[in-house]
Design a protein around this motif. Structure first.
Motif, short mmCIF file in Angstrom:
data_model
loop_
_atom_site.label_atom_id
_atom_site.label_comp_id
_atom_site.label_asym_id
_atom_site.label_seq_id
_atom_site.Cartn_x
_atom_site.Cartn_y
_atom_site.Cartn_z
N ILE A 288 80.88 49.15 2.53
CA ILE A 288 80.31 50.45 2.15
C ILE A 288 79.45 50.30 0.89
O ILE A 288 78.48 51.04 0.71
CB ILE A 288 81.39 51.53 1.98
N GLU A 289 79.78 49.35 0.03
CA GLU A 289 78.94 49.10 -1.14
C GLU A 289 77.56 48.62 -0.70
O GLU A 289 76.53 49.08 -1.21
CB GLU A 289 79.60 48.08 -2.06
N ALA A 290 77.53 47.67 0.23
CA ALA A 290 76.25 47.15 0.72
C ALA A 290 75.47 48.24 1.43
O ALA A 290 74.26 48.39 1.23
CB ALA A 290 76.50 45.96 1.65
N ALA A 291 76.16 49.03 2.25
CA ALA A 291 75.48 50.10 2.99
C ALA A 291 74.87 51.12 2.04
O ALA A 291 73.79 51.66 2.31
CB ALA A 291 76.47 50.78 3.94
N ALA A 292 75.55 51.40 0.93
CA ALA A 292 75.03 52.35 -0.05
C ALA A 292 73.72 51.87 -0.66
O ALA A 292 72.92 52.67 -1.16
CB ALA A 292 76.05 52.59 -1.16
N HIS A 293 73.49 50.57 -0.60
CA HIS A 293 72.22 49.99 -1.09
C HIS A 293 71.25 49.73 0.06
O HIS A 293 70.23 49.05 -0.12
CB HIS A 293 72.50 48.70 -1.86
N GLY A 294 71.57 50.28 1.24
CA GLY A 294 70.66 50.14 2.36
C GLY A 294 70.60 48.77 2.97
O GLY A 294 69.60 48.43 3.62
N VAL A 295 71.65 47.96 2.80
CA VAL A 295 71.64 46.61 3.36
C VAL A 295 72.25 46.64 4.75
O VAL A 295 73.38 47.11 4.92
CB VAL A 295 72.42 45.63 2.46
N PRO A 296 71.55 46.16 5.78
CA PRO A 296 72.12 46.12 7.14
C PRO A 296 73.33 45.19 7.18
O PRO A 296 73.39 44.19 6.46
CB PRO A 296 70.98 45.61 8.01
N LEU A 297 74.30 45.52 8.03
CA LEU A 297 75.61 44.89 8.01
C LEU A 297 75.86 44.01 9.22
O LEU A 297 75.52 44.36 10.35
CB LEU A 297 76.69 45.97 7.96
N ALA A 298 76.49 42.86 8.96
CA ALA A 298 76.99 41.97 10.01
C ALA A 298 78.40 41.58 9.61
O ALA A 298 78.66 41.24 8.46
CB ALA A 298 76.11 40.73 10.15
N SER A 299 79.33 41.62 10.57
CA SER A 299 80.72 41.38 10.19
C SER A 299 81.54 40.91 11.38
O SER A 299 81.26 41.26 12.53
CB SER A 299 81.34 42.67 9.65
N PHE A 300 82.58 40.13 11.07
CA PHE A 300 83.64 39.91 12.05
C PHE A 300 84.33 41.24 12.30
O PHE A 300 84.54 42.04 11.38
CB PHE A 300 84.67 38.91 11.52
N ASP A 301 84.73 41.47 13.53
CA ASP A 301 85.50 42.66 13.89
C ASP A 301 86.99 42.37 13.68
O ASP A 301 87.78 42.33 14.60
CB ASP A 301 85.22 43.04 15.35
N CYS A 302 87.35 42.17 12.42
CA CYS A 302 88.72 41.80 12.08
C CYS A 302 89.56 43.04 11.81
O CYS A 302 89.03 44.14 11.63
CB CYS A 302 88.73 40.88 10.85
N LEU A 303 90.88 42.86 11.78
CA LEU A 303 91.78 43.92 11.32
C LEU A 303 91.72 43.96 9.80
O LEU A 303 91.82 42.92 9.16
CB LEU A 303 93.21 43.65 11.79
N ALA A 304 91.70 45.09 9.21
CA ALA A 304 91.32 46.38 9.76
C ALA A 304 90.22 46.91 8.87
O ALA A 304 90.18 46.58 7.70
CB ALA A 304 92.52 47.33 9.75
N GLY A 305 89.33 47.71 9.39
CA GLY A 305 88.32 48.32 8.56
C GLY A 305 86.90 48.21 9.06
O GLY A 305 86.20 49.23 9.16
N PRO A 306 86.38 46.99 9.36
CA PRO A 306 84.97 46.89 9.73
C PRO A 306 84.56 47.80 10.88
O PRO A 306 83.48 48.41 10.83
CB PRO A 306 84.82 45.40 10.08
N ALA A 307 85.39 47.92 11.89
CA ALA A 307 85.02 48.74 13.05
C ALA A 307 85.02 50.23 12.73
O ALA A 307 84.46 51.03 13.49
CB ALA A 307 85.97 48.47 14.22
N GLU A 308 85.66 50.63 11.61
CA GLU A 308 85.63 52.03 11.21
C GLU A 308 84.50 52.31 10.23
O GLU A 308 84.26 53.46 9.86
CB GLU A 308 86.98 52.43 10.61
N ILE A 309 83.80 51.27 9.81
CA ILE A 309 82.65 51.41 8.91
C ILE A 309 81.35 51.13 9.66
O ILE A 309 80.37 51.85 9.52
CB ILE A 309 82.79 50.46 7.71
N ILE A 310 81.38 50.08 10.49
CA ILE A 310 80.19 49.68 11.25
C ILE A 310 80.25 50.27 12.65
O ILE A 310 81.21 50.04 13.40
CB ILE A 310 80.09 48.14 11.34
#
Length: 369
Positions: A275-297
């Motif tokens: 969410i910090e990166a997104a607040a700066h407009g940075v596009p996101l790439a992430s592992f879909d790990c437990l827990a959190g990324p899938a609720e943000i991305i």
């Protein structure tokens, strides 16, 4: 307003748990709540700035080993809570429930256990799974960071405690939108240890850098795996395209110049850096790990998700973003627009609503000695 006590091990670390906790405490203090922050031992000044309205106290000058000092710690917490006439006590991090739960018994004080990992994360202590069941059955409420984690708690513990999901808030004011689509920097941020998966990220980078030699991977953080990661970069012959930067309070400067943000964690409690990166407009790439990324991305909308710990899959989504400036720009704007739900003015009222609910359920409870 409520009289609140937050209990934490110490506040000298610059780790994510301490950062989030102090942001919440500061925000509640600004909104008029009477807050005392208790540390188990005195470790020096807080790494993060504390609101002047927040009282702080250390129960002991030095760290006491839990096993040999369990009763001493419990009694010290109990005496402090009893004398302080608090409405609610919040232990910051689930292991502390093993101390707070017996300490608060019979005092008529609502007890909140604040989980900062996820239910499956327990590699650092054999007692952590035990602490989760103790919290589920003895605390007044358990706060988790994601809906996925709340479901795991409910399915595995059948809790008596009230379960509540409250996301972490954005730790700074959301800046005006800006993004540099011509940036050739992939940024990763976090403590350099096993959970964060920087070894997996270096393996991933080895797969993509040959096709994108004008890009740089920046890893910002400090930790016990620093030398091993630098050695791995040399072994993979990617050291010329990888930069290591130490942990810094000025992380916003790195977000400002990043072209892509990548999270390679094996597991998370939430994924604050996303969410910090997104607040700066940075596009996101992430592992879909437990827990959190899938609720943000929102996959294929404001970023891309790859199967957890699958470096080939992570390499593929990084290549998609690195190869397509238009796609990066599109995800950048969507990422920026998607994180208003994490602003403090949205998150803090959720804590206040929980405190109000708990006060109503404990107001008629008589305190005993």
């Amino acid at each position: 307003m409520k009289k609140l006590c937050f209990i934490i091990n110490h506040i000298s670390s610059g780790a994510g748990t301490e950062r989030v906790a102090i942001n919440i405490i500061n925000g509640l203090a600004e909104r008029g709540h009477d807050i005392t922050l208790v540390t188990l031992w005195n470790s020096g000044e807080s790494f993060f700035e504390l609101n002047e309205r927040v009282r702080t106290i250390s129960l002991f000058e030095e760290k006491l080993p839990l096993y040999r000092n369990y009763l001493k710690l419990v009694l010290a917490i109990r005496r402090f809570l009893k004398d302080g006439n608090f409405d609610i006590v919040v232990n910051i991090e689930t292991m502390l429930t093993l101390l707070v739960s017996p300490a608060v018994r019979g005092l008529g004080i609502a007890h909140v256990n604040w989980e900062h990992y996820n239910f499956t994360a327990s590699s650092d202590s054999m007692l952590r799974p035990v602490a989760r069941y103790v919290a589920a059955w003895t605390a007044t409420a358990v706060v988790t960071l994601t809906e996925a984690d709340t479901r795991m708690w409910q399915n595995r513990t059948r809790p008596r405690a009230r379960m509540k999901t409250i996301n972490n808030p954005l730790p700074f004011r959301k800046p005006d939108y800006h993004y540099h689509p011509d940036s050739r920097v992939v940024l990763a941020v976090g403590r350099l240890f096993h959970q964060k998966g920087f070894d997996l990220l270096l393996q991933t980078w080895h797969q993509v850098i040959g096709k994108h030699p004008d890009w740089t991977l920046q890893i910002v953080g400090s930790g016990e795996e620093e030398q091993a990661l630098k050695a791995q970069a040399r072994e993979l012959t990617i050291e010329d395209s990888v930069e290591f930067h130490p942990h810094t309070k000025n992380i916003e400067a790195f977000y400002d110049q990043a072209g892509i943000f990548c999270l390679s964690s094996r597991f998370e409690g939430f994924g604050m850096v996303l969410i910090e990166a997104a607040a700066h407009g940075v596009p996101l790439a992430s592992f879909d790990c437990l827990a959190g990324p899938a609720e943000i991305i929102d996959d294929e909308h404001n970023g891309l998700l790859a199967e957890a710990e699958n470096t080939q899959a992570l390499a593929e989504i990084l290549e998609r973003l690195m190869s397509d400036e238009s796609l990066r720009s599109s995800y950048s704007r969507r990422a920026y627009d998607s994180i208003d739900r994490f602003k403090p003015e949205i998150i803090l009222p959720k804590w206040e609503a929980l405190f109000e609910e708990l006060s109503m359920t404990t107001s008629s409870t008589c305190r005993t000695d």
